[in-house]
Design an enzyme around this catalytic site. Structure first.
Site, PDB file in Angstrom:
ATOM      1  N   CYS A   1       0.811  -1.232   0.000  1.00  0.00           N
ATOM      2  CA  CYS A   1       0.000   0.000   0.000  1.00  0.00           C
ATOM      3  C   CYS A   1       0.838   1.272   0.000  1.00  0.00           C
ATOM      4  CB  CYS A   1      -0.958   0.009   1.185  1.00  0.00           C
ATOM      5  SG  CYS A   1      -2.162  -1.319   1.121  1.00  0.00           S
TER       6      CYS A   1
ATOM      7  N   HIS B   1      -3.322   7.166   2.802  1.00  0.00           N
ATOM      8  CA  HIS B   1      -3.702   5.877   2.222  1.00  0.00           C
ATOM      9  C   HIS B   1      -5.114   5.506   2.682  1.00  0.00           C
ATOM     10  CE1 HIS B   1      -3.951   1.824   1.033  1.00  0.00           C
ATOM     11  NE2 HIS B   1      -3.744   1.316   2.238  1.00  0.00           N
TER      12      HIS B   1
ATOM     13  N   ASN C   1     -10.139   0.023  -0.193  1.00  0.00           N
ATOM     14  CA  ASN C   1      -8.678   0.119  -0.116  1.00  0.00           C
ATOM     15  C   ASN C   1      -8.101  -0.418  -1.433  1.00  0.00           C
ATOM     16  OD1 ASN C   1      -5.948  -0.285   0.328  1.00  0.00           O
ATOM     17  ND2 ASN C   1      -6.196  -1.077   2.405  1.00  0.00           N
TER      18      ASN C   1
HETATM   19  N1  ACO Z   1     -18.221  -8.595   8.792  1.00  0.00           N
HETATM   20  C1  ACO Z   1     -18.704  -8.837  10.014  1.00  0.00           C
HETATM   21  N2  ACO Z   1     -17.926  -9.095  11.075  1.00  0.00           N
HETATM   22  C2  ACO Z   1     -16.605  -9.103  10.871  1.00  0.00           C
HETATM   23  C3  ACO Z   1     -16.026  -8.863   9.600  1.00  0.00           C
HETATM   24  C4  ACO Z   1     -16.904  -8.622   8.542  1.00  0.00           C
HETATM   25  N3  ACO Z   1     -16.460  -8.357   7.293  1.00  0.00           N
HETATM   26  N4  ACO Z   1     -14.687  -8.933   9.712  1.00  0.00           N
HETATM   27  C5  ACO Z   1     -14.426  -9.207  11.006  1.00  0.00           C
HETATM   28  N5  ACO Z   1     -15.585  -9.317  11.704  1.00  0.00           N
HETATM   29  C6  ACO Z   1     -15.757  -9.600  13.118  1.00  0.00           C
HETATM   30  C7  ACO Z   1     -14.582 -10.338  13.693  1.00  0.00           C
HETATM   31  O1  ACO Z   1     -14.724 -11.719  13.511  1.00  0.00           O
HETATM   32  C8  ACO Z   1     -14.665  -9.932  15.156  1.00  0.00           C
HETATM   33  O2  ACO Z   1     -15.627 -10.755  15.791  1.00  0.00           O
HETATM   34  P1  ACO Z   1     -15.409 -11.238  17.305  1.00  0.00           P
HETATM   35  O3  ACO Z   1     -15.366  -9.998  18.113  1.00  0.00           O
HETATM   36  O4  ACO Z   1     -16.604 -12.102  17.545  1.00  0.00           O
HETATM   37  O5  ACO Z   1     -14.092 -11.971  17.301  1.00  0.00           O
HETATM   38  C9  ACO Z   1     -15.204  -8.510  15.106  1.00  0.00           C
HETATM   39  O6  ACO Z   1     -15.827  -8.364  13.827  1.00  0.00           O
HETATM   40  C10 ACO Z   1     -14.142  -7.458  15.256  1.00  0.00           C
HETATM   41  O7  ACO Z   1     -13.057  -7.805  14.370  1.00  0.00           O
HETATM   42  P2  ACO Z   1     -11.734  -6.977  14.343  1.00  0.00           P
HETATM   43  O8  ACO Z   1     -10.771  -7.588  13.383  1.00  0.00           O
HETATM   44  O9  ACO Z   1     -11.301  -6.760  15.741  1.00  0.00           O
HETATM   45  O10 ACO Z   1     -12.298  -5.626  13.719  1.00  0.00           O
HETATM   46  P3  ACO Z   1     -11.613  -4.237  13.645  1.00  0.00           P
HETATM   47  O11 ACO Z   1     -12.437  -3.227  14.276  1.00  0.00           O
HETATM   48  O12 ACO Z   1     -10.165  -4.301  13.997  1.00  0.00           O
HETATM   49  O13 ACO Z   1     -11.699  -3.945  12.072  1.00  0.00           O
HETATM   50  C11 ACO Z   1     -10.317  -3.985  10.116  1.00  0.00           C
HETATM   51  C12 ACO Z   1     -11.058  -4.811  11.159  1.00  0.00           C
HETATM   52  C13 ACO Z   1     -11.325  -3.161   9.345  1.00  0.00           C
HETATM   53  C14 ACO Z   1      -9.579  -4.904   9.163  1.00  0.00           C
HETATM   54  C15 ACO Z   1      -9.333  -3.041  10.826  1.00  0.00           C
HETATM   55  O14 ACO Z   1      -8.566  -3.788  11.737  1.00  0.00           O
HETATM   56  C16 ACO Z   1      -8.418  -2.322   9.900  1.00  0.00           C
HETATM   57  O15 ACO Z   1      -8.817  -1.424   9.196  1.00  0.00           O
HETATM   58  N6  ACO Z   1      -7.106  -2.624   9.947  1.00  0.00           N
HETATM   59  C17 ACO Z   1      -6.096  -1.893   9.213  1.00  0.00           C
HETATM   60  C18 ACO Z   1      -6.095  -2.197   7.756  1.00  0.00           C
HETATM   61  C19 ACO Z   1      -5.004  -1.356   7.104  1.00  0.00           C
HETATM   62  O16 ACO Z   1      -4.593  -0.317   7.578  1.00  0.00           O
HETATM   63  N7  ACO Z   1      -4.478  -1.765   6.024  1.00  0.00           N
HETATM   64  C20 ACO Z   1      -3.420  -0.943   5.432  1.00  0.00           C
HETATM   65  C21 ACO Z   1      -2.416  -1.744   4.894  1.00  0.00           C
HETATM   66  S1  ACO Z   1      -3.121  -2.932   3.877  1.00  0.00           S
HETATM   67  C22 ACO Z   1      -1.926  -3.347   2.768  1.00  0.00           C
HETATM   68  O17 ACO Z   1      -0.799  -2.976   2.881  1.00  0.00           O
HETATM   69  C23 ACO Z   1      -2.311  -4.178   1.673  1.00  0.00           C
END
Ligand code: ACO
Length: 336
Positions: A112, A257, A287
């Site tokens: 990214c 980003h 993204n």
């Molecule tokens: N739909 C419904 N529920 C979901 C989904 C979904 N698509 N995905 C995860 N959940 C659930 C999980 O299973 C979890 O359930 P649990 O509490 O029962 O275990 C709950 O939702 C919370 O999951 P988290 O992973 O803790 O969710 P979070 O709030 O952290 O959001 C996300 C996840 C959106 C991926 C976030 O962590 C994020 O944006 N991370 C950074 C991504 C990023 O910056 N990428 C940049 C680099 S990418 C690259 O270089 C290619």
């Protein structure tokens, strides 16, 4: 006086197929509410099967060259995580298809952060006198590496391409890139990874078993990535602001980003910048990794947000881990 890389053109392209959160919810245990509230994403574009990253790169490249008013470049740099082939690089084919005969062409793999790395590489080539005009393209087809069984990544990523033309100019000109801050931490490479398909784990043997092996898909540990993204983008942004001599509150637009609107707002908060100064287009494209920053620039320009003289800060974070930032004063250009 040293030569600067100056923004001379900008073009973007997303494939026509729109995939909404509701579309994904039909085949996956997710919901529009979860995706919007956790990421800010409402829809993304996915290329039709058979469309490759290079196809999108050519479209964006054409538009950028037109925007720059000249097809004359002597270097093409393509930033991508999803090259057309493991070998050769995508850039020479893109250059060929754009009619840029015999120019230097290579890919940058910084996930990214790829576009920011590619702009730094292009600026270095210009400063060294290796190139006069460079076409820098960020292009991705993440739809080809997303695991349909993994809802944590499948809902986040989209396909697209964005490109700029950088030309040799003066550091004091509008559009001149005002330095580059780049960094990496390979000890955390497993947080964002496609485990197989490279030399460490060739994909071929597993693929013979029939179904596509899970290790050939993209994998991300969202929670730690979120934390590192905020910390690294904020620190890298501060480094560039110091170099440019800009106070955070004097920045007109923060083009970060487009991974997650909560990340963008957290970085803005850490920098002491108003959240309203954050450019957001991830709601419509998701993204798009290396295409993210040029697509956000194109979106902001087409919405009339970016006006000549505006101070623009760009910062990215991605797999590697990698991160990087740059800044410029927005020039008078017609974007495509
Ligand atoms: N739909 C419904 N529920 C979901 C989904 C979904 N698509 N995905 C995860 N959940 C659930 C999980 O299973 C979890 O359930 P649990 O509490 O029962 O275990 C709950 O939702 C919370 O999951 P988290 O992973 O803790 O969710 P979070 O709030 O952290 O959001 C996300 C996840 C959106 C991926 C976030 O962590 C994020 O944006 N991370 C950074 C991504 C990023 O910056 N990428 C940049 C680099 S990418 C690259 O270089 C290619």
């Amino acid at each position: 006086m040293s030569r600067a890389a100056v923004l001379a053109g900008l073009g973007t392209y997303v494939p026509p197929r729109v995939v909404t959160n509701d579309d994904l919810s039909r085949d996956m245990d997710t919901s529009d509410e979860w995706i919007r509230s956790r990421t800010g994403i409402a829809q993304r574009h996915w290329a039709q099967p058979g469309t490759a990253t290079g196809d999108l790169a050519v479209e964006a490249g054409e538009r950028a060259l037109k925007s720059a008013g000249s097809g004359d470049v002597d270097l093409v740099v393509v930033a991508t995580t999803t090259p057309d082939h493991p070998c050769p690089a995508t850039a020479p084919d893109v250059a060929h298809r754009l009619g840029l005969n015999a120019v230097a062409a290579y890919d940058i793999a910084a996930v990214c952060s790829g576009f920011v790395y590619a702009m730094a590489s292009a600026a270095g080539a210009i400063a060294a006198g290796i190139a006069e005009r460079v076409l820098v393209i960020g292009a991705e087809t993440y739809s080809t590496i997303l695991n349909p069984a993994d809802r944590t990544t499948s809902v986040i990523f989209g396909d697209g391409a964005g490109a700029v033309v950088l030309r040799a100019g003066e550091p004091s000109e509008p559009g001149a890139l005002l330095g580059h801050d780049l960094g990496s931490d390979g000890s955390l490479k497993d947080l964002i990874i496609v485990p197989a398909g490279g030399s460490r784990h060739p994909a071929g043997a597993a693929a013979e078993s029939g179904a596509r092996p899970a290790e050939t898909y993209f994998h991300m540990e969202g929670k730690p990535v979120f934390r590192h993204a905020v910390t690294r983008m904020a620190a890298s942004s501060r480094a560039i602001l110091d170099r440019a001599g800009w106070a955070p509150e004097s920045v007109d637009w923060f083009v970060g980003h487009q991974a997650n609107v909560r990340i963008l707002h957290a970085v803005a908060d850490q920098l002491g910048m108003a959240r309203g100064r954050t450019v957001v287009n991830l709601d419509r494209v998701g993204n798009t990794s290396a295409a993210s920053i040029p697509l956000a620039l194109g979106d902001a320009a087409s919405r009339g947000l970016l006006t000549p003289g505006d101070r623009v800060l760009m910062s990215a974070f991605g797999g590697g881990l990698t991160w990087g930032s740059t800044a410029l004063v927005w020039p008078r250009i017609v974007t495509g």
